[in-house]
Design a protein around this motif. Structure first.
Motif, PDB file in Angstrom:
ATOM      1  N   TYR A   1       0.809  -1.218   0.000  1.00 32.91           N
ATOM      2  CA  TYR A   1       0.000   0.000   0.000  1.00 32.91           C
ATOM      3  C   TYR A   1       0.846   1.274   0.000  1.00 32.91           C
ATOM      4  O   TYR A   1       0.298   2.383   0.074  1.00 32.91           O
ATOM      5  CB  TYR A   1      -0.960  -0.005   1.195  1.00 32.91           C
TER       6      TYR A   1
ATOM      7  N   LEU B   1      -5.278  -0.279  -5.466  1.00 31.47           N
ATOM      8  CA  LEU B   1      -6.600  -0.001  -4.907  1.00 31.47           C
ATOM      9  C   LEU B   1      -7.373  -1.272  -4.577  1.00 31.47           C
ATOM     10  O   LEU B   1      -8.597  -1.282  -4.606  1.00 31.47           O
ATOM     11  CB  LEU B   1      -7.409   0.850  -5.897  1.00 31.47           C
ATOM     12  N   TYR B   2      -6.665  -2.329  -4.246  1.00 31.77           N
ATOM     13  CA  TYR B   2      -7.303  -3.624  -4.060  1.00 31.77           C
ATOM     14  C   TYR B   2      -7.266  -4.062  -2.603  1.00 31.77           C
ATOM     15  O   TYR B   2      -6.494  -3.530  -1.793  1.00 31.77           O
ATOM     16  CB  TYR B   2      -6.601  -4.680  -4.922  1.00 31.77           C
ATOM     17  N   PHE B   3      -8.097  -5.052  -2.285  1.00 33.51           N
ATOM     18  CA  PHE B   3      -8.092  -5.643  -0.958  1.00 33.51           C
ATOM     19  C   PHE B   3      -6.773  -6.397  -0.717  1.00 33.51           C
ATOM     20  O   PHE B   3      -6.093  -6.795  -1.674  1.00 33.51           O
ATOM     21  CB  PHE B   3      -9.252  -6.619  -0.801  1.00 33.51           C
ATOM     22  N   PRO B   4      -6.411  -6.628   0.544  1.00 34.58           N
ATOM     23  CA  PRO B   4      -5.184  -7.403   0.821  1.00 34.58           C
ATOM     24  C   PRO B   4      -5.182  -8.778   0.169  1.00 34.58           C
ATOM     25  O   PRO B   4      -4.114  -9.294  -0.183  1.00 34.58           O
ATOM     26  CB  PRO B   4      -5.197  -7.509   2.351  1.00 34.58           C
TER      27      PRO B   4
ATOM     28  N   SER C   1      -9.613 -11.327   2.944  1.00 33.37           N
ATOM     29  CA  SER C   1      -8.856 -10.091   3.139  1.00 33.37           C
ATOM     30  C   SER C   1      -8.336  -9.978   4.563  1.00 33.37           C
ATOM     31  O   SER C   1      -7.217  -9.505   4.792  1.00 33.37           O
ATOM     32  CB  SER C   1      -9.732  -8.876   2.807  1.00 33.37           C
TER      33      SER C   1
ATOM     34  N   ALA D   1      -4.491  -9.682   5.319  1.00 32.71           N
ATOM     35  CA  ALA D   1      -3.997  -8.460   5.968  1.00 32.71           C
ATOM     36  C   ALA D   1      -3.026  -8.772   7.102  1.00 32.71           C
ATOM     37  O   ALA D   1      -2.092  -8.003   7.355  1.00 32.71           O
ATOM     38  CB  ALA D   1      -5.172  -7.635   6.491  1.00 32.71           C
TER      39      ALA D   1
ATOM     40  N   PHE E   1      -5.311  -0.810   3.757  1.00 29.68           N
ATOM     41  CA  PHE E   1      -6.433  -0.552   2.853  1.00 29.68           C
ATOM     42  C   PHE E   1      -7.399   0.463   3.457  1.00 29.68           C
ATOM     43  O   PHE E   1      -7.904   1.350   2.758  1.00 29.68           O
ATOM     44  CB  PHE E   1      -7.170  -1.853   2.541  1.00 29.68           C
TER      45      PHE E   1
ATOM     46  N   THR F   1      -5.914   3.443   1.230  1.00 29.03           N
ATOM     47  CA  THR F   1      -6.615   3.219  -0.035  1.00 29.03           C
ATOM     48  C   THR F   1      -8.049   3.726   0.008  1.00 29.03           C
ATOM     49  O   THR F   1      -8.518   4.364  -0.941  1.00 29.03           O
ATOM     50  CB  THR F   1      -6.605   1.720  -0.385  1.00 29.03           C
TER      51      THR F   1
END
Length: 398
Positions: free
Chosen positions: A63, A69-72, A208, A212, A221, A225
């Motif tokens: 990040y 711009l995505y989830f973990p 996610s 994470a 995120f 993000t």
């Protein structure tokens, strides 16, 4: 000899010959090979995800790149790509994107009960590949929007066959890769399919959450993000966004007013999608048009919102062409697509940085067309090659 509509669609649903399939294969291969020659890591957008995965594998924080711009969970999904040589990715990714777009088209056809070997199947995909500019853009970028373009028609196909839990799992898996299909959760809410809704929520949440914990900043995120997505404060990216909130300020409309108009339009779109769902006429148009209406409503207000997002809904709508009363039978459906014809120049909109105005027209025109279908009177859909089912006021076949 006079040819009626039924004759035209009867011709379309007949099996396509080898020459047509050969032309289609050449067009798809040319699109993929062009990207393979010009783009590293399978395209600019795919490269962002691959760099994030490489950074994580090297002990860094994915990040740190504001454009990731995505989830973990997407970091782990991209890790296999990060281990491949660049020369392999250059060929593999555009071929995979093309294949997923074809899969989405095939699922949309089966949702509408159109034979996969028909002329309509071949000509429709050929039209998307050669006559719809965002198709080529998506292949060249390698954007993970393609996962949503394949997942939405597949999920609706499963739902049409009564497999709602499986449909929810497909949506959940797609959201775990890219949260673009989150608005489809409202469809499960409309239908009262709680198991499907739970699957669509829990799969990305668990994936996610687990991913994470493996990142240097588990909350990256949420803290970096998400604010970027909400405010869209990237001057370069804003030039390519098609939502009213991004386009209207470029025409002199105050930003607060543009955002309010976008929210109102999105809210109206959701209401129309709900009304379309409540009008429970037979056939697959109900699922396709409700799902498309929800997604188009989200695109009106989301930041960012790009031209290739249209590939999430367009195949669903186009595949309904053999049905009387479908959105694809409306003149404005085709008018909306005119700005997306490749190679067609538009006065004062020739540059890439101004094409967002053309994309905004297509987005808004499609959204209004689908919304009007949501509040219009019902029509009995007719599957290609079949007679209309008995009804009090049946629509004319084709």
């Amino acid at each position: 000899m006079r040819t009626g509509k039924s004759d035209i669609f009867g011709w379309l649903v007949r099996p396509a010959d080898r020459r047509l399939w050969t032309v289609l294969a050449v067009v798809l291969a040319a699109s993929a090979l062009r990207t393979a020659r010009a783009a590293g890591d399978g395209g600019m957008d795919n490269a962002i995800v691959v760099r994030a995965a490489r950074s994580w594998l090297a002990g860094g924080d994915p990040y740190d790149d504001p454009h990731f711009l995505y989830f973990p969970s997407a970091v782990l999904a991209a890790a296999p790509q990060a281990l491949l040589p660049g020369a392999v990715l250059r060929v593999l990714v555009p071929c995979a994107v093309t294949a997923l777009l074809a899969l989405g088209w095939a699922a949309a056809l089966r949702l509408h009960r159109v034979p996969l070997g028909s002329r309509f199947a071949a000509l429709g995909l050929l039209g998307l590949a050669a006559g719809f500019a965002p198709f080529g853009h998506l292949v060249r970028l390698g954007n993970w929007t393609v996962t949503a373009a394949a997942a939405l028609p597949l999920a609706l196909l499963l739902a049409s066959r009564g497999r709602w839990a499986a449909a929810g799992a497909v949506i959940g898996a797609a959201v775990a890769l890219k949260p673009l299909l989150a608005p489809v959760l409202l469809l499960f809410l409309f239908a009262g399919r709680w198991r499907a809704l739970a699957a669509a929520v829990l799969i990305p949440a668990c994936a996610s959450g687990a991913a994470a914990l493996l990142l240097p900043d588990p909350a990256g995120f949420l803290t970096r993000t998400l604010p970027f997505l909400l405010h869209g404060d990237d001057g370069f990216v804003r030039l390519y966004e098609a939502s009213p909130a991004a386009v209207l300020p470029r025409l002199g409309v105050p930003l607060s007013l543009a955002r309010a108009l976008g929210v109102l339009a999105a809210g109206a779109g959701v209401v129309c999608a709900y009304r379309r769902w409540r009008r429970s006429d037979p056939g697959p148009l109900r699922l396709a048009e409700t799902g498309a209406g929800l997604m188009l409503s989200a695109f009106l207000v989301s930041r960012p919102s790009y031209d290739h997002y249209l590939l999430v809904v367009l195949p669903l709508l186009l595949a309904g062409l053999p049905y009387a009363g479908s959105v694809a039978r409306r003149p404005w459906f085709w008018i909306a697509l005119v700005p997306q014809l490749p190679g067609l120049g538009w006065p004062w909109l020739e540059t890439d940085r101004r094409r967002a105005f053309r994309d905004a027209f297509t987005l808004c025109a499609l959204a209004v067309t689908v919304a009007r279908r949501g509040v219009a009177g019902s029509a009995v859909p007719v599957t290609a090659g079949e007679r209309p089912a008995p009804a009090p006021s049946p629509a004319a076949p084709f």
